[in-house]
Design a protein around this motif. Structure first.
Motif, mmCIF file in Angstrom:
data_model
loop_
_atom_site.group_PDB
_atom_site.id
_atom_site.type_symbol
_atom_site.label_atom_id
_atom_site.label_comp_id
_atom_site.label_asym_id
_atom_site.label_seq_id
_atom_site.Cartn_x
_atom_site.Cartn_y
_atom_site.Cartn_z
ATOM 1 N N ASN A 181 -5.982 19.459 -1.956
ATOM 2 C CA ASN A 181 -5.533 18.138 -1.496
ATOM 3 C C ASN A 181 -4.506 17.519 -2.425
ATOM 4 O O ASN A 181 -4.578 17.700 -3.647
ATOM 5 N N HIS A 182 -3.607 16.762 -1.831
ATOM 6 C CA HIS A 182 -2.583 15.989 -2.547
ATOM 7 C C HIS A 182 -2.753 14.551 -2.060
ATOM 8 O O HIS A 182 -2.445 14.235 -0.919
ATOM 9 N N PHE A 183 -3.310 13.695 -2.919
ATOM 10 C CA PHE A 183 -3.643 12.313 -2.562
ATOM 11 C C PHE A 183 -2.736 11.376 -3.347
ATOM 12 O O PHE A 183 -2.690 11.439 -4.576
ATOM 13 N N VAL A 184 -2.008 10.532 -2.633
ATOM 14 C CA VAL A 184 -1.037 9.629 -3.259
ATOM 15 C C VAL A 184 -1.352 8.209 -2.831
ATOM 16 O O VAL A 184 -1.525 7.930 -1.647
ATOM 17 N N ILE A 185 -1.427 7.307 -3.802
ATOM 18 C CA ILE A 185 -1.629 5.877 -3.533
ATOM 19 C C ILE A 185 -0.400 5.154 -4.081
ATOM 20 O O ILE A 185 0.002 5.372 -5.232
ATOM 21 N N LEU A 186 0.202 4.292 -3.239
ATOM 22 C CA LEU A 186 1.473 3.657 -3.599
ATOM 23 C C LEU A 186 1.457 2.144 -3.444
ATOM 24 O O LEU A 186 0.754 1.604 -2.593
ATOM 25 N N LYS A 187 2.301 1.533 -4.220
ATOM 26 C CA LYS A 187 2.748 0.159 -3.980
ATOM 27 C C LYS A 187 4.264 0.247 -3.947
ATOM 28 O O LYS A 187 4.897 0.705 -4.902
ATOM 29 N N GLU B 14 8.306 1.062 6.938
ATOM 30 C CA GLU B 14 8.150 1.806 8.194
ATOM 31 C C GLU B 14 9.136 2.968 8.278
ATOM 32 O O GLU B 14 8.784 4.064 8.716
ATOM 33 N N GLU B 15 10.369 2.744 7.842
ATOM 34 C CA GLU B 15 11.388 3.805 7.866
ATOM 35 C C GLU B 15 11.015 4.934 6.904
ATOM 36 O O GLU B 15 11.185 6.110 7.218
ATOM 37 N N LEU B 16 10.499 4.571 5.742
ATOM 38 C CA LEU B 16 10.089 5.581 4.767
ATOM 39 C C LEU B 16 8.930 6.420 5.298
ATOM 40 O O LEU B 16 8.905 7.645 5.137
ATOM 41 N N ILE B 17 7.980 5.768 5.946
ATOM 42 C CA ILE B 17 6.838 6.501 6.488
ATOM 43 C C ILE B 17 7.286 7.439 7.606
ATOM 44 O O ILE B 17 6.815 8.574 7.704
ATOM 45 N N ILE C 153 -6.261 -2.621 4.481
ATOM 46 C CA ILE C 153 -6.414 -3.902 5.180
ATOM 47 C C ILE C 153 -7.708 -4.610 4.810
ATOM 48 O O ILE C 153 -7.942 -5.725 5.249
ATOM 49 N N GLU C 154 -8.547 -3.979 4.003
ATOM 50 C CA GLU C 154 -9.875 -4.517 3.739
ATOM 51 C C GLU C 154 -10.152 -4.877 2.278
ATOM 52 O O GLU C 154 -10.947 -5.759 2.018
ATOM 53 N N SER C 155 -9.573 -4.180 1.342
ATOM 54 C CA SER C 155 -9.950 -4.341 -0.066
ATOM 55 C C SER C 155 -9.533 -5.692 -0.626
ATOM 56 O O SER C 155 -8.513 -6.258 -0.246
ATOM 57 N N HIS C 156 -10.336 -6.172 -1.549
ATOM 58 C CA HIS C 156 -9.991 -7.397 -2.266
ATOM 59 C C HIS C 156 -8.821 -7.105 -3.196
ATOM 60 O O HIS C 156 -8.696 -5.999 -3.720
ATOM 61 N N HIS D 35 -0.686 1.478 0.190
ATOM 62 C CA HIS D 35 -0.662 2.627 1.098
ATOM 63 C C HIS D 35 -1.284 3.854 0.438
ATOM 64 O O HIS D 35 -1.110 4.074 -0.766
ATOM 65 N N ALA D 36 -1.991 4.663 1.275
ATOM 66 C CA ALA D 36 -2.574 5.918 0.801
ATOM 67 C C ALA D 36 -2.115 7.042 1.716
ATOM 68 O O ALA D 36 -2.012 6.867 2.937
ATOM 69 N N PHE D 37 -1.836 8.187 1.114
ATOM 70 C CA PHE D 37 -1.348 9.367 1.836
ATOM 71 C C PHE D 37 -2.162 10.570 1.381
ATOM 72 O O PHE D 37 -2.356 10.768 0.182
ATOM 73 N N LEU D 38 -2.618 11.366 2.338
ATOM 74 C CA LEU D 38 -3.400 12.556 2.011
ATOM 75 C C LEU D 38 -2.833 13.760 2.750
ATOM 76 O O LEU D 38 -2.727 13.746 3.976
ATOM 77 N N MET D 39 -2.476 14.770 1.978
ATOM 78 C CA MET D 39 -2.029 16.043 2.542
ATOM 79 C C MET D 39 -3.026 17.105 2.112
ATOM 80 O O MET D 39 -3.513 17.078 0.982
#
Length: 144
Positions: free
Chosen positions: A44-50, A58-61, A83-86, A95-99
């Motif tokens: 797995n390749h898990f990426v979390i971004l700001k 949207e264009e990047l995604i 959309i949920e975390s404090h 944003h989170a991405f999982l490959m």
């Protein structure tokens, strides 16, 4: 003795084995034994971004979706926006991405693939914060 089939991964278990070769025995903190299925080479390749302010996310995604669609090494890809975390728990990440890949070799091939290298040049300048985790899977509960 006849071979058995592992109920977790459907692999044939040799007659002289108690566990499937894809099962690891582990200990709970209290000492009891539990089993996890070692995913057959899944990596797995898990990426979390700001993203930086003002970025057209949207264009990047869309570009990211196009990139992974063009690279045969990527087994699966999913992403989401928090959309949920404090705010305190999120620490600014949005944003989170999982490959997933069929092994580390496929991941390594992805890392050097020309389409990935090119897209990384587009993505890197618009990232404010990033966390990347690359790891093999240990499946504890298989999908129903």
């Amino acid at each position: 003795m006849t071979p058995r089939v592992c109920p977790s991964c459907a692999t044939t278990i040799a007659p002289d084995n108690v566990y499937c070769a894809n099962v690891e025995k582990k200990l709970h903190p209290g000492g009891s034994v539990y089993e996890t299925v070692v995913a057959m080479g899944t990596f797995n390749h898990f990426v979390i971004l700001k993203f930086k302010d003002g970025v057209a996310v949207e264009e990047l995604i869309q570009g990211l979706e196009k990139m992974v669609s063009g690279i045969e090494h990527v087994k699966s890809f999913e992403w989401g926006k928090d959309i949920e975390s404090h705010d305190m728990l999120r620490q600014g990440f949005t944003h989170a991405f999982l490959m997933t890949f069929n092994g580390k070799e496929e991941f390594n091939a992805f890392q050097t693939h020309p389409i990935h290298v090119e897209f990384s040049g587009v993505l890197s300048p618009v990232i404010e914060k990033i966390v990347v985790l690359d790891f093999p899977s240990n499946l504890v509960k298989a999908p129903a």
